[in-house]
Design an enzyme around this catalytic site. Structure first.
Site, PDB file in Angstrom:
ATOM      1  N   ASP A  86       2.871   1.348   0.681  1.00 37.22           N
ATOM      2  CA  ASP A  86       4.183   0.880   1.090  1.00 37.22           C
ATOM      3  C   ASP A  86       5.197   1.346   0.031  1.00 37.22           C
ATOM      4  O   ASP A  86       4.832   1.902  -1.011  1.00 37.22           O
ATOM      5  CB  ASP A  86       4.180  -0.647   1.267  1.00 37.22           C
ATOM      6  CG  ASP A  86       5.290  -1.081   2.217  1.00 37.22           C
ATOM      7  OD1 ASP A  86       6.220  -0.289   2.462  1.00 37.22           O
ATOM      8  OD2 ASP A  86       5.234  -2.223   2.727  1.00 37.22           O
TER       9      ASP A  86
HETATM   10  C1  BGC Z   1       8.211  -2.056   4.350  1.00 34.96           C
HETATM   11  C2  BGC Z   1       7.408  -1.251   5.330  1.00 34.96           C
HETATM   12  C3  BGC Z   1       8.155   0.001   5.717  1.00 34.96           C
HETATM   13  C4  BGC Z   1       8.556   0.760   4.477  1.00 34.96           C
HETATM   14  C5  BGC Z   1       9.300   2.050   4.763  1.00 34.96           C
HETATM   15  C6  BGC Z   1       8.785  -1.243   3.228  1.00 34.96           C
HETATM   16  O1  BGC Z   1       9.685  -1.963   2.469  1.00 34.96           O
HETATM   17  O2  BGC Z   1       7.391  -3.086   3.852  1.00 34.96           O
HETATM   18  O3  BGC Z   1       7.098  -2.008   6.449  1.00 34.96           O
HETATM   19  O4  BGC Z   1       7.357   0.774   6.578  1.00 34.96           O
HETATM   20  O5  BGC Z   1       9.383  -0.069   3.691  1.00 34.96           O
HETATM   21  O6  BGC Z   1      10.567   1.829   5.199  1.00 34.96           O
END
Ligand code: BGC
Length: 765
Positions: free
Chosen positions: A290
């Site tokens: 993530d």
């Molecule tokens: C979130 C994810 C997301 C990623 C990319 C993160 O902060 O937890 O769900 O896919 O950002 O935007």
């Protein structure tokens, strides 16, 4: 004659294959994947391999403090494997060209994006979608999202989010399918099928990324990014189930989660990412972290610095590092020092290249960049129509007394509330590339439905919140809230005057979209701001009060339940929200949604979910008994139980009939129940089946969902609904952690929600 026929067939198949290619069918891949990828890797330097592990963000949507820098330069040096937050054929082509024309080995890039509930055409938020209990509708929403995303240059979507959540304080419950593993698993499969179709190499399918692996929804106290501490039994029995289902459905990728799991953050958790995911579940696809999750291993306290974070994370089983460049900056040195081997890097690199191969990118890196296809596909009428239909299927009628709903198309309506005219809130949080200016507000939807036949008297009545700092913050992150500077008394008075002059009040109230989703945990579960005061004043007018509720979570709305004539939970229903809401309000569609996360009476009951354990001192309503598992100040039961939702008709259930009262592990148990539509309108009902294992080598929940069917019954129609249970439905992680059933007594329940059920007993030999 025969010869002419053969020539004709050849001609037809040539034309079909040509037509398929034009439409985006898979052209032949260069070679078999293994050979191709191995040969390519044979030519790559260590630096180029590490470059493939680097996932950068270019665009506007950032979800963390760090932003990727010098991306174009890095792409041209072969130091980037994938990009996210960039879309449109023009923007994607520009970056893809750099990768395939300016780099030594011409390796194309992956293009990812958070397509969560639609790409351009926006569907209800996932919690709402799940409330449809309509797997075909859910799959269709993902298929349309996949078609639009791929027409817009993307080949990878960060969805489905399958985290089980039993805590409505957690903002991201909005992105989930609710509290139940069995149901969550079915939704996860439907979403993966929708995105990926049967063939990832087609130009209109995208690779899914199941997230957030794992257990992110169990964050302590509902605070985002917080710690998870959970027994392995609960993990395997409940929380891990939907991820496994998504992987079995073929999800091409997985995103590791931010949270700590029993002392080891997921991104550094080798047991989770390698032992469970790869060795036990057989996952062969790509694992991405993530957003800056590897940098965050330092504040977590599991790595002393980013170098150690890189080592831990690669060894744990992550392949791509999102945004933080912890791999890029540290792996070369770690290899030099012998702390990481080139072969460990090869494993990760191979999985990135394989993902690209599976998507057909080596065959044609520009297959997703077709301006013409984009203009023909994005937000086409067929997709908006689907969004409207899917949205109305997601709405849940929580209360309806005095025939308050459906509304008549005569007389006058007081349309009140801060969300009545909102367009921004309609498409909800995480609304991808959705353009809220194209969304239909409730006011517009009602006007579209009634034309001039109903007089609409509008008053805002209250701000969603009067907290100026919160409004500033929400607006800085994509919100469109304004604070009316009149006093709340003035605003309420205006609404009361409007109500007095109308036949019925429709109050459109709830949360703003930005109060839900990531980093949007709440410690209170009320309708925010002065909106409750507004509702109380409206109630005083004596006019019928219909609440159109918007929220990204179950709310604690006891006063509203007691006092409103009707409550329709509409979540954030997407581009066509207003039209879909009007369809339900005026009875063009009979509501059929059921909640997939329990609505508490009070926030203090959280976590509250239907599949709890019984305790040794269950409370059965004995008011004077002291030593029972209960609260002094609120009942134990929820305001609305899991699976609950009303209709404009009523359904009656017969006692369930079993084909046998005793079965063996190889038998199938059939459970049949007659469901009758007792009302005067046609309606859909979600028939739910639950099981309880009365005693076992470990304690079992009081009920577990094991089947459901959504059926349409004409007014007055009866139908037998049959479920088949097998041994696997009765199995669980036993005392020794083996998975299987145990002989003994079981109860099976059938009903229209998890509370109002009829039951029958059977014995397992
Ligand atoms: C979130 C994810 C997301 C990623 C990319 C993160 O902060 O937890 O769900 O896919 O950002 O935007």
């Amino acid at each position: 004659m025969k010869q002419t026929l053969i020539i004709f067939i050849i001609l037809i198949s040539f034309c079909t294959s040509f037509a398929q290619k034009k439409k985006g069918a898979a052209p032949a891949q260069p070679k078999d994947m293994n050979t191709f990828v191995n040969q390519l890797m044979g030519q790559m330097t260590l630096e180029e391999k590490i470059g493939q592990l680097n996932l950068v963000s270019v665009g506007f949507d950032v979800t963390g403090p760090i932003v990727s820098k010098n991306v174009e330069e890095k792409i041209q040096k072969g130091l980037v494997g994938g990009v996210f937050n960039t879309f449109t054929p023009v923007a994607v082509r520009k970056l893809q060209q750099m990768a395939v024309e300016k780099t030594r080995l011409k390796i194309p890039l992956l293009f990812g994006y958070d397509v969560i509930h639609g790409h351009r055409t926006i569907f209800p938020i996932p919690l709402g979608l799940s409330a449809s209990w309509d797997l075909q509708a859910i799959e269709r929403s993902a298929r349309i999202a996949g078609d639009e995303a791929s027409a817009d240059g993307l080949n990878w979507v960060y969805s489905p989010m399958v985290d089980i959540s039993r805590d409505p304080r957690w903002g991201r419950i909005a992105e989930s399918a609710g509290e139940d593993p069995f149901y969550g698993a079915r939704v996860a499969e439907a979403m993966v099928r929708g995105y990926q179709g049967n063939d990832l190499t087609l130009a209109n399918t995208v690779m899914a990324c199941v997230k957030h692996f794992a257990l992110y929804g169990a964050a302590q106290a509902g605070r985002d990014y917080h710690t998870v501490d959970m027994s392995e039994r609960t993990m395997r029995q409940e929380y891990l189930v939907p991820y496994k289902a998504a992987i079995d459905a073929g999800s091409g990728s997985v995103m590791s989660s931010f949270n700590d799991i029993n002392g080891i953050p997921a991104a550094a958790n080798q047991w989770l990412l390698t032992d469970v995911l790869r060795k036990q579940w057989g996952f062969t696809g790509l694992v991405a972290t993530d957003y800056t999750a590897l940098n965050e291993l330092v504040p977590h306290g599991i790595a002393a610095d980013e170098k150690e974070a890189a080592e831990l994370a690669l060894k744990a089983g992550n392949d791509m590092d999102m945004v933080g460049e912890v791999f890029l900056n540290n792996l070369p040195q770690l290899v030099k020092e012998g702390k990481v081997t080139e072969s460990q890097i090869n494993d990760a690199c191979k999985r990135v290249l394989e993902a690209k191969f599976k998507l057909g990118l080596f065959d044609d890196p520009y297959r997703y960049v077709d301006n013409q296809r984009a203009s023909q596909t994005l937000m086409k009428k067929e997709y908006r129509d689907a969004a409207r239909d899917i949205a109305r299927r997601s709405m849940v009628l929580l209360k309806n007394t005095n025939n308050a709903l459906p509304l008549k198309k005569t007389g006058s309506i007081a349309l009140v509330g801060p969300l009545a005219k909102s367009q921004r809130d309609m498409i909800g949080n995480w609304s991808g590339a959705g353009d809220w200016k194209k969304a239909v507000s409730v006011e517009q939807g009602i006007r579209n439905a009634v034309g001039n036949s109903v007089k609409i008297n509008y008053a805002k009545g209250a701000n969603i919140t009067d907290d100026e700092v919160l409004v500033k913050r929400l607006n800085a992150h994509g919100g469109d809230l304004d604070i009316d500077t009149r006093s709340s008394e003035q605003m309420i008075q205006e609404a009361v005057d409007v109500a007095k002059g109308s036949d019925v009040v429709v109050a459109v109230v709830g949360e703003s979209q930005g109060m839900t989703g990531e980093a949007a945990s709440r410690a209170e579960l009320n309708i925010p701001g002065k909106q409750l005061d507004l509702l109380k004043a409206l109630k005083q007018t004596g006019k019928p009060l219909v609440i159109v509720l918007m929220s990204g979570r179950p709310l604690a709305i006891s006063w509203e339940d007691e006092n409103a004539d009707a409550i329709l939970e509409t979540w954030f229903a997407g581009t066509e929200a207003g039209n879909a809401i009007a369809d339900v309000l005026f009875g063009a569609y009979n509501p059929s949604g059921k909640i997939t996360a329990t609505f508490p009476r009070e926030v203090g009951q959280v976590p509250i979910y239907y599949s709890m354990k019984n305790t040794g001192r269950p409370y059965g309503g004995e008011m004077l008994d002291k030593y029972k598992s209960r609260y002094l100040d609120v009942p134990n039961d929820p305001l609305y139980p899991f699976g609950f939702g009303l209709s404009y008709t009523t359904f009656e259930y017969s006692e369930p009939k079993l084909n046998s009262s005793e079965i063996s592990t190889s038998d199938k148990l059939t459970v049949t129940c007659t469901v009758t539509n007792k009302g005067s309108v046609d309606g859909e009902e979600v028939v739910q089946l639950y099981v309880r294992d009365i005693s076992g080598s470990v304690t079992r929940p009081v009920k577990e969902l094991k089947g459901f069917q959504k059926i349409l019954l004409k007014a007055g129609e009866s139908r037998d609904v049959t479920f088949t249970l097998t041994n696997s439905d009765l199995s669980f992680y036993r005392k020794d952690m083996s998975f299987g059933s145990e002989p003994g007594k079981f109860t099976v329940f059938v009903g229209g929600n998890s509370r109002d059920v009829k039951h029958a007993d059977f014995n397992l030999k």
